[in-house]
Design an enzyme around this catalytic site. Sequence first.
Site, mmCIF file in Angstrom:
data_model
loop_
_atom_site.group_PDB
_atom_site.id
_atom_site.type_symbol
_atom_site.label_atom_id
_atom_site.label_comp_id
_atom_site.label_asym_id
_atom_site.label_seq_id
_atom_site.Cartn_x
_atom_site.Cartn_y
_atom_site.Cartn_z
ATOM 1 N N ALA A 57 44.275 50.942 51.266
ATOM 2 C CA ALA A 57 45.051 52.135 51.663
ATOM 3 C C ALA A 57 45.394 52.038 53.148
ATOM 4 O O ALA A 57 46.529 52.304 53.562
ATOM 5 C CB ALA A 57 44.257 53.393 51.365
ATOM 6 N N GLU A 140 46.646 47.808 36.303
ATOM 7 C CA GLU A 140 47.289 46.501 36.474
ATOM 8 C C GLU A 140 46.641 45.499 35.518
ATOM 9 O O GLU A 140 45.422 45.409 35.435
ATOM 10 C CB GLU A 140 47.111 46.009 37.913
ATOM 11 C CG GLU A 140 47.784 44.658 38.155
ATOM 12 C CD GLU A 140 47.496 44.121 39.557
ATOM 13 O OE1 GLU A 140 48.405 44.162 40.385
ATOM 14 O OE2 GLU A 140 46.344 43.689 39.796
HETATM 15 P P1 0O2 Z 1 41.681 42.508 45.045
HETATM 16 O O1 0O2 Z 1 40.516 42.412 45.961
HETATM 17 O O2 0O2 Z 1 41.765 41.349 44.105
HETATM 18 O O3 0O2 Z 1 41.741 43.812 44.312
HETATM 19 P P2 0O2 Z 1 52.783 45.079 46.507
HETATM 20 O O4 0O2 Z 1 53.443 44.910 45.188
HETATM 21 O O5 0O2 Z 1 52.686 43.817 47.323
HETATM 22 O O6 0O2 Z 1 53.272 46.260 47.279
HETATM 23 P P3 0O2 Z 1 49.987 44.727 45.879
HETATM 24 O O7 0O2 Z 1 49.027 45.648 45.172
HETATM 25 O O8 0O2 Z 1 49.457 44.021 47.074
HETATM 26 O O9 0O2 Z 1 51.263 45.544 46.189
HETATM 27 O O10 0O2 Z 1 50.513 43.730 44.807
HETATM 28 P P4 0O2 Z 1 50.263 42.201 44.549
HETATM 29 O O11 0O2 Z 1 50.715 41.406 45.715
HETATM 30 O O12 0O2 Z 1 50.880 41.953 43.246
HETATM 31 O O13 0O2 Z 1 48.662 42.047 44.493
HETATM 32 C C1 0O2 Z 1 47.892 42.653 43.507
HETATM 33 C C2 0O2 Z 1 46.658 41.845 43.285
HETATM 34 O O14 0O2 Z 1 47.014 40.502 42.935
HETATM 35 C C3 0O2 Z 1 45.761 41.666 44.492
HETATM 36 O O15 0O2 Z 1 44.948 42.818 44.657
HETATM 37 C C4 0O2 Z 1 44.971 40.422 44.102
HETATM 38 O O16 0O2 Z 1 44.009 40.722 43.099
HETATM 39 C C5 0O2 Z 1 46.057 39.585 43.464
HETATM 40 N N1 0O2 Z 1 46.711 38.760 44.491
HETATM 41 C C6 0O2 Z 1 47.916 38.944 45.041
HETATM 42 N N2 0O2 Z 1 48.189 37.998 45.931
HETATM 43 C C7 0O2 Z 1 47.129 37.173 45.954
HETATM 44 C C8 0O2 Z 1 46.814 35.973 46.687
HETATM 45 O O17 0O2 Z 1 47.581 35.475 47.498
HETATM 46 N N3 0O2 Z 1 45.592 35.393 46.441
HETATM 47 C C9 0O2 Z 1 44.707 35.913 45.532
HETATM 48 N N4 0O2 Z 1 43.558 35.284 45.351
HETATM 49 N N5 0O2 Z 1 44.982 37.042 44.848
HETATM 50 C C10 0O2 Z 1 46.161 37.659 45.052
HETATM 51 P P5 0O2 Z 1 44.287 43.114 46.073
HETATM 52 O O18 0O2 Z 1 44.046 44.564 46.143
HETATM 53 O O19 0O2 Z 1 45.127 42.539 47.173
HETATM 54 O O20 0O2 Z 1 42.934 42.354 46.021
#
Ligand code: 0O2
Length: 267
Positions: A57, A140
């Site tokens: 957030a 998700e």
């Molecule tokens: P965690 O700790 O796994 O929960 P956006 O669409 O960009 O506005 P958001 O939510 O960042 O919003 O979307 P995105 O980029 O689709 O990412 C959602 C989740 O995908 C992330 O949650 C990660 O679980 C995974 N993810 C996205 N990018 C990466 C990456 O580069 N590496 C890895 N390992 N996972 C990724 P969180 O909350 O970021 O993390």
Amino acid sequence: MELQLWRTTLEPYALAVDELVVKMNHIKNEFEFAGEYSPIETVSGRVKRISSILEKAQRKNIELDDVEKKLDDIAGVRIICRFVEDIDKVVEILRKRSDMVIVQEKDYIRKRKPSGYRSYHLIIDYTVESLHGPKPLRAEIQVRTLAMNFWSTVEHSLQYKYKGNMPEHVKEKLLTSAEAIVVLDEEMSVVRKEILAAQNYYVHKTQLVSNILANIENLYKIANKREVLKIQEEFLSIYREDNIKKMEHFGKELDIVAESYRAQRIQ
Ligand code: 0O2
């Protein structure tokens, strides 16, 4: 939002995760029950930890009161497939479901992230029932291969370790290994065809054997025992040879024998 309310707020998300995991596992069971290859290998789920919600957030400049509206992944389910082709199959299955509405699809497989991350994300509207009535929420679903999952798990822990300051040489290594994962997934796709062919062969053979055994069992009730024993021995020798063509031929001939006995009984 007051911090002590978090637990109550997250409760429906925990229910959604539990329900979705059960449902996705059920899809896998249905395939397996039908003797078919399941595009789903494993399913897992989690509710985002409060610390991760607060961190995200803050990173995304979201007011705490808007977290439920603006964070799509408080409830998260992950579906792991063996092969890239299985991902499209899973997504097709999810698109047809009536218990969720897909509001967004993010294809990080055809268009991978700059980090090298690959996965298919579906953001869904899903409703759970509580004592206070229906509660619609966002969740998700991440769909990825075993290989993609391996890479992203390692990369995620490195991100956590370096807290946004990942050294260039580590980033480079991750990009090279992401490339290797693409190649691995492609190579495995070739193996998938072999597995499906073997699977079809296995299902066909199982069906053939069970038809033959059912015929032999019926013949025991109506035909001459010595003759049935001879048929049984013949079947066992063909079965040991593991020659599917011979077994098919034997099965057809046995159908004719069984049919003629049935006809005799009717007369
Ligand atoms: P965690 O700790 O796994 O929960 P956006 O669409 O960009 O506005 P958001 O939510 O960042 O919003 O979307 P995105 O980029 O689709 O990412 C959602 C989740 O995908 C992330 O949650 C990660 O679980 C995974 N993810 C996205 N990018 C990466 C990456 O580069 N590496 C890895 N390992 N996972 C990724 P969180 O909350 O970021 O993390």
